[in-house]
Design a protein around this motif. Structure first.
Motif: not given
Length: 116
Positions: A54-55, A59-65, A82-85
């Motif tokens: 990720w450096r 990156s993109w980030f999806i996660y569960p609540e 990660a500076g996710a877009r």
């Protein structure tokens, strides 16, 4: 299960699997998943992984609540670091996000793939 090298293989106890790991899956699916789960080794929690991708890679980030294995604030921290877009929290989803919400995960992957 302790191993000779001082690490251990870890499983989610089958009686706790549904509640703590995959609350949004059917009882039938959870029974199969709990019975066929692969262990993870405790070294995964302590060994370094080398330079994180990720450096240098977007990156993109999806996660569960409602993940009971990894707190939502940990996911948020990782996405920010990660500076996710783009970051998406899937409401009501458990740790088993790809199995319980496959369309949301697939849509997010397609969004990320089309971004650049």
């Amino acid at each position: 299960m302790p191993l000779a090298d001082g690490t251990a293989d870890v499983y989610v106890h089958q009686n706790a699997y549904h509640q703590h790991f995959s609350a949004d899956l059917s009882a039938e699916q959870v029974a199969l998943d709990a019975a066929t789960q692969r262990p993870f080794n405790t070294a995964a929690l302590t060994e370094g992984s080398g330079e994180p991708a990720w450096r240098t890679t977007p990156s993109w980030f999806i996660y569960p609540e409602l993940d009971l294995a990894i707190p939502a604030q940990a996911f948020r921290f990782m996405a920010e670091r990660a500076g996710a877009r783009a970051t998406v929290e899937v409401p009501g989803a458990s740790h088993a996000l790809p199995a319980s919400q496959p369309q949301a995960v697939a849509d997010f992957i397609l969004q990320a793939a089309a971004a650049d």
